[in-house]
Design an enzyme around this catalytic site. Sequence first.
Site, PDB file in Angstrom:
ATOM      1  N   GLU A  61       0.870  -1.178   0.000  1.00  0.00           N
ATOM      2  CA  GLU A  61       0.000   0.000   0.000  1.00  0.00           C
ATOM      3  C   GLU A  61       0.900   1.219   0.000  1.00  0.00           C
ATOM      4  OE1 GLU A  61      -3.703  -1.590   2.758  1.00  0.00           O
ATOM      5  OE2 GLU A  61      -2.606   0.202   3.354  1.00  0.00           O
TER       6      GLU A  61
ATOM      7  N   ASP B  82      -6.107   9.261  10.312  1.00  0.00           N
ATOM      8  CA  ASP B  82      -4.781   8.776  10.673  1.00  0.00           C
ATOM      9  C   ASP B  82      -4.295   9.306  12.007  1.00  0.00           C
ATOM     10  OD1 ASP B  82      -3.804   7.026   8.559  1.00  0.00           O
ATOM     11  OD2 ASP B  82      -4.135   8.763   7.270  1.00  0.00           O
TER      12      ASP B  82
END
Lengths: 275, 403
Positions: free
Chosen positions: A51, A62
Amino acid sequence: MPTSRITDTFARASGESRAVLVSYLMAGDPDLETSYAAMCALRDNGADIIELGAPFTDPMADGASIQKAGLRALANKTTLADTLALAARFRAEDQTTPVIIMGYANPVFCMRYAEFAKAAHAAGVDGTILVDLPPEEDGELREAYAQYDLSVIRLATPTTHENRMKKVAEGASGFLYFVAVTGVTGAGSADPQAIAGNIEMAKRVSGLPVCVGFGVKTGAQAAEMAKIADGVVVGSAFVEHAEKAHESGDFASAPRGMGALAKELSSAIRTITKP
Amino acid sequence: MDLRNTWDQWPDANGRFGDFGGRYVAETLMPLILELEAEYRKAKEDPAFKAEMDDLWAHYVGRPSPLYFAERLTEHFDGAKIYFKRDELNHTGAHKINNCLGQVLLARRMGKTRIIAETGAGQHGVATATICARFGLDCVVFMGETDVERQKPNVFRMKLLGAEIVPVSSGTGTLKDAMNEALRDWVTNVDDTFYCIGTAAGPHPYPELVRDFQSIIGKEARAQILEREGRLPDAVMACIGGGSNAIGLFHPFLEDEGVRLIGVEAAGHGIETGEHAAALNGGKPGILHGNKTYLLQTDDGQIIDAHSISAGLDYPGIGPEHAFLRDSGRAEYLSCTDKEALAAFQLCTRLEGIIPALEPSHAIARVGEVAQALGKDGLMILNMCGRGDKDVFSVAKALGVDM
């Protein structure tokens, strides 16, 4: 065909009765050259799927590690085009390891979905995970992806109940990314027992392989998750090696550290035999 | 298509205002915002909910706020008659409490015990902390560390009210980062927490419900001007950051096509300098904080920090309904620099004996030219959405006065 790179990867792992290792790194952190070396090191040490994080100024899902990684990449002026070029460089030498772009909707929207799809396909990208593009909002993106066989990889979470899972599964391809904890990336680890039922349901409803991520940092945790899922995603723990490299100025330590962690994780996953 | 029947019927079932709005959130939050929408639909139909709102509006907030004829400002500009909608007289000194009250009552219906909010100038934080104190709910306010510094009086007020202040240093430490941090808290604490968003932006249904709660401003103003002047105004004006006071004023006038709707964005040091907060005049469509709207962004889709002397307007986006009203031509959006706002702040204070917040000072700075263009037969309403007490320190600093 790009989608088949993902499908082939899960089929291969299944043939070896094991889960896959999905590893995340931020493109351009600490710089693009190091990111390229890191992608190779991850692949060489057992990461099955890569990824590639596309940096964004406002990564609302995040935690601190990946937020800071994105800001470092942006300070290096890493653009979405750079991220695609990095994927293309990797693809030129590796035709089998799937590369997924992970990020947020706005940079992709800004490039325009159709243009991004064309460029991602040309770069040998296999799919995307755009965190803030839920099924309700990704129709245009899916249209743009259709002619290139790019996968729309969706997120499911412990808050995704069965009816909602049907919606999440509709139009998803490649695999399903199960977010183990309600929280941000890099946060506390999940209890595998608590989410085992959700993952079973996600597999049944979607018919896709299910990978688990968020809060997985060590070999022991990865092995636990490998028991209940088709794949294990590790992000923040890899990104922390880029942070150390940035701080020390020894950029070569990033691929070294990431490679060593990939080896630990993939060995741990391989101790678990899948039925 | 007969547009007159459609202006006030947005958003559609997908939370869209034309092409803008929507629900661009991480999957963790989808079940929460769908639940919120369902609960809001029920509350809207519940007479008990409306009765509780009305009672608290009247006796706690102090509504209706007056509609005041600004006689000396009108004389000064020698144009249309200028009225102020006095929402700065609300409890806590701004329009923000209209919305907080509605959202916290919703949170209580949903059984949530912890309220989180983001704040820029601190007005929304103070209003949220106030309502939480009133109902005995836990309150956590996320505030960019830059704003914590420049809005000290409000930070202290929030603490007095029992709120926990979380200074946000991630990103660039401003309102947008405070909003990111609030969203991160929300995805982490999904069970007991309600996110009280301060402006008419964010994922659906927030732009709709914030607008509905703030529409009390326009509903009152419309009835008051009809009573005072026997006719509708030619124009209504408000400043715009996220745009909640403006949409609250505009919405009840949307179907009155003869009424011009004029929003004023913060041009900071000037739009041409790139240091501003004018998303409509200097941005382009994009996706941030749960909605598609106009944003300040680079060619690569990275968000650019806004700049304004007014912390309440210092945001790189704008509510999606304003994006829609602008593109459809129903509303007009002007802008005003820091300097012009400072001058208007002083002008209003001296002529009317009303110290406006820096936010509405932006609208006051543009009111003269609109009043003159309308002429002496014209009639207009400006929303005085906040009082300036909180700004006296930053104004003193900007004017070079040592307090």
